[in-house]
Design a protein around this motif. Structure first.
Motif, PDB file in Angstrom:
ATOM      1  N   ASP A   1      43.878  43.463  45.814  1.00 28.89           N
ATOM      2  CA  ASP A   1      43.416  42.763  44.604  1.00 28.89           C
ATOM      3  C   ASP A   1      41.980  42.231  44.774  1.00 28.89           C
ATOM      4  O   ASP A   1      41.697  41.049  44.547  1.00 28.89           O
TER       5      ASP A   1
ATOM      6  N   TRP B   1      42.101  37.472  41.635  1.00 30.84           N
ATOM      7  CA  TRP B   1      41.317  38.510  42.302  1.00 30.84           C
ATOM      8  C   TRP B   1      40.365  37.842  43.294  1.00 30.84           C
ATOM      9  O   TRP B   1      39.805  36.796  43.004  1.00 30.84           O
TER      10      TRP B   1
ATOM     11  N   ASN C   1      37.568  45.923  39.471  1.00 33.14           N
ATOM     12  CA  ASN C   1      38.712  45.494  40.282  1.00 33.14           C
ATOM     13  C   ASN C   1      39.482  46.710  40.790  1.00 33.14           C
ATOM     14  O   ASN C   1      39.303  47.833  40.309  1.00 33.14           O
TER      15      ASN C   1
END
Length: 791
Positions: free
Chosen positions: A130, A162, A182
């Protein structure tokens, strides 16, 4: 220069030609430079699939494909990534910053697009679960500087955390320009059971040195055939060969990143593809304008040189040769070219913002383009300077001293041929401009199949961890009571860009159609005045409409070859669905393409689509619009979404933007057309002045013999009419072919009619006659005694 007026015309014509060419060259260079900065550009490829039954290209493959190829040791590596940006907001210590360019990828993204690192670690981004990377300006907005954010935890609008592992600087010459990246796809491609029938992600691959492209392409086809085609045929209960013969067979190709933007016909990367045809048209048109400018220069220089014929004859008597003439004209040509070049740079500086606006592109005419053009200009000077020197050197000395070259056959042929070419180029540009205007007007007046008057679309991206449609139902009735709101509808479909959640394959008997899945409520068709060809729409009072009923559009019905579709049952995502209505085709996005086949399902009771609702359509009371929008925004921030800004667009205006690039092309064609006609008329005026002035003595004699002005005008202008007619006929066939090629970009287009040729013929003829007659009429009013006093 003896004739300042003609020198000014020469400099102005060349300057315009130089300026247009420099702008076009800069656009060409900018387009061709996309992805060239990437050191891996020759080793990164996308896979393109093409059905053999029709000309259609897609860079989306089954999600499992690249993972499968890696497991079979056929490729060195792969990277999954989205084909579009998402709107997202990230929060840090109470501060929330929004971006429309959030991007989902794998952790190895920077091995494919190695943007410059500002702080953090490429390896950290790749290995951290993440992880997220932020563009430098976004990082400053969120953290205040470029180093404080590394290893900090930020949360998105869904509350997911994140870890910031990298801050980077974008290279604007890239097919991917994300603001936040991401590693969503790290967790979504590691399973072989992710599906051969899921096409939701794009992927790039790196080749192995010991596997040729030909071998890899065959292996890709083999995998697709055995896993997807064979399974589809089995589900249909027919043989694989029979399934292929129905038009389902495909071919594959590999395309390198180095030429993907410039040459590919399909790409999933979010910055899209170059407009190939327009790029070549732009550079081609600029080349024609430059050619026209050079022809004018040669003609003007030659005519001025011939006026100095006696002087040059005397110099030849005194020992001058062709080399002497060449050096003289080299010097004079250099002065004109340098003056034109300097003026062109001023024109470029002045017009480049407008040119950028027309192209919707950020073009900078840099030192590289200026240097290339300057070197080209030097070569042109060396070549062009030779023309008048060669002409004068080859004239018989006796004719030169008598000043008789102007009436020779060679001189007439050169002048007349250049005029024919100028007329041909000018006619071509007028025809392009006329047909471009007609096509854009046609698109603007098309019946799109829906009415967007008074209707706005609100981008709906709820940040709650819940079903989007169910969340909408919690505030729908309150929203309907907002002042100025007349009606509401919700869908997973955007009319302004054609974006929807997915597509799927439906079958009926032996026929197949890949349909776009559109989830809607019972108000959608009525509010947008989308008509039905047969049957009815959804009824909120009928429970069966929520669970088992669907509608198809006309295109889907035709592809499935249904003679009477009402009450027929088809399978949609493995479930039986009964057709209750047929929707008339409407244009959902791009007028370059035909209407897609569509299936309409009720958002009530269909979690497969209602979780992805993205658009709320609101019909506004025009008389209360300003107050209504303010009330809507206030309600939205308070009740619906505090993360994302309240954004809306008028449906009709948003759809008009889908062909804005062609409006820009039309405008550019109009401007170039005006420039070409202007340059052509400059050359015509100069040559007409020269040839008519050469006939002053003849005109004087005819006037003494009783010739009337109309007869003199006819004799002086007839030759230009003949030359114009030859130039017009010369361009008829090539102009038809090129205009037709441009029109083929549109699914809905005009037919090239004879009227456009009539407009070009009459328009240019009038301008030609006005230009020539203005000079010819003055010639008929000369003082005859001035030209006959020595006879």
């Amino acid at each position: 220069m003896r004739n300042k007026f003609f020198s000014l015309l020469t400099v102005l014509g060349l300057a315009v030609g130089f300026a247009i060419s420099m702008l076009a060259l800069s656009y060409w260079t900018a387009e061709k430079s996309i992805n060239q900065w990437n050191p891996e550009k020759e080793n990164i490829y996308q896979i393109v699939r093409t059905p053999l039954s029709k000309e259609y290209f897609t860079a989306y493959q089954p999600n499992i494909m690249s993972y499968y190829l890696k497991q079979k040791d056929l490729i060195a590596d792969y990277c999954y990534l989205d084909g579009f940006y998402h709107q997202e907001s990230y929060a840090f210590k109470g501060k929330v910053v929004n971006t429309k360019k959030n991007f989902r990828s794998q952790g190895n993204f920077f091995e494919y697009f190695p943007f410059e690192k500002i702080s953090g670690s490429y390896q950290g981004f790749k290995e951290t679960v993440d992880a997220i990377a932020l563009e430098e300006s976004y990082a400053i907005s969120l953290f205040g500087n470029l180093t404080a954010g590394i290893d900090q935890i930020i949360t998105d609008s869904y509350g997911k955390a994140w870890t910031v592992k990298l801050i980077y600087k974008l290279n604007p010459k890239s097919s991917v320009l994300p603001i936040a990246i991401n590693t969503y796809w790290n967790k979504n491609v590691q399973k072989e059971d992710y599906g051969w029938f899921n096409f939701g992600a794009g992927s790039l691959i790196k080749l192995k040195e010991n596997v040729s492209q030909e071998t890899l392409t065959k292996e890709i086809y083999s995998a697709y055939e055995s896993h997807l085609l064979a399974m589809s045929a089995k589900n249909r209960g027919i043989s694989l060969e029979a399934y292929k013969e129905e038009g389902n067979d495909v071919s594959f190709a590999l395309e390198p990143l180095s030429t993907l933007y410039q040459e590919s016909k399909a790409s999933f990367l979010p910055e899209g593809l170059s407009n190939h045809l327009f790029l070549y048209l732009n550079i081609g048109f600029a080349g024609l304008i430059l050619l026209l400018s050079l022809i004018n220069f040669i003609n003007l220089t030659a005519t001025q040189a011939l006026k100095r014929g006696k002087e040059m004859g005397l110099r030849r008597v005194m020992g001058s040769n062709s080399w002497t003439f060449y050096l003289q004209y080299l010097f004079e040509t250099s002065l004109i070219f340098v003056s034109s070049f300097v003026l062109a740079l001023v024109l470029v500086e002045w017009t480049s913002p407008f040119y950028n606006q027309l192209l919707n592109f950020d073009i900078v005419v840099g030192l590289k383009e200026i240097s290339i053009f300057f070197i080209t200009m030097i070569l042109m000077v060396l070549v062009v300077s030779s023309f008048p020197a060669i002409f004068l050197s080859n004239i018989h000395l006796q004719n030169m001293l008598k000043g008789q070259y102007g009436s020779s056959k060679a001189g007439k042929f050169v002048r007349n041929a250049s005029l024919v070419l100028q007329f041909a180029i000018a006619t071509f540009f007028i025809l392009v401009s006329v047909n471009a205007n007609k096509q854009i007007d046609f698109l603007g007046k098309m019946n799109l199949g829906f009415t967007g008057d008074q209707i706005i679309r609100i981008n709906f991206q709820p940040n709650q961890k819940k079903n989007a449609f169910e969340f909408y139902k919690t505030f729908e009735q309150e929203l309907r009571k907002v002042p100025g709101v007349q009606d509401l509808s919700v869908t997973n479909f955007s009319l302004s860009d054609g974006v929807t959640v997915s597509s799927t394959t439906v079958n009926y008997q032996t026929n197949t159609s890949q349909v776009t899945n559109i989830g809607m409520d019972e108000h959608f068709l009525d509010m947008l005045q989308i008509k039905l060809a047969a049957g009815r729409s959804f009824d909120s009072k009928l429970a069966s409409d929520s669970l088992e009923s669907i509608l198809l559009n006309e295109t889907a019905v035709n592809e499935l070859k249904m003679a009477d579709p009402l009450n027929k049952v088809i399978k949609w995502w493995g479930k039986d669905r009964r057709i209750i209505g047929v929707v008339k085709d409407f244009n959902s996005f791009d007028l370059e393409q035909n209407v897609n086949p569509m299936i309409f399902v009720n958002l009530n009771g269909n979690s497969d689509v209602n979780a992805y609702v993205n658009s709320i359509y609101v019909k506004m009371d025009v008389s209360k619009f300003e107050n209504g929008i303010s009330a809507l925004e206030s309600f939205w921030k308070k009740r619906v979404d505090q993360y994302f800004p309240f954004e809306y667009e008028f449906v009709d205006k948003a759809f008009a933007n889908t062909f804005a690039k062609y409006v820009q092309q039309r405008n550019l064609f109009n401007i170039l057309n005006g420039i070409v006609v202007f340059i052509a008329l400059l050359g015509l005026f100069a040559l007409a002045s020269f040839t008519i002035e050469r006939k002053f003595k003849e005109i004087a004699i005819r006037k003494v013999l009783g010739a009337e002005t109309p007869n003199l005008l006819k004799q002086l202008t007839m030759v230009y009419f003949i030359l114009f007619l030859l130039g017009f006929l010369l361009t008829v066939v090539p102009s038809y072919y090129l205009i037709q090629s441009w029109l083929e970009n549109f699914a809905y287009r005009i037919e090239i009619s004879w009227i456009s040729y009539l407009i070009a013929f009459v328009g240019l003829l009038l301008l030609t006659m006005v230009t020539v007659l203005s000079k010819a009429y003055k010639a008929t009013k000369i003082n005859t005694l001035s030209y006959l006093k020595y006879e």
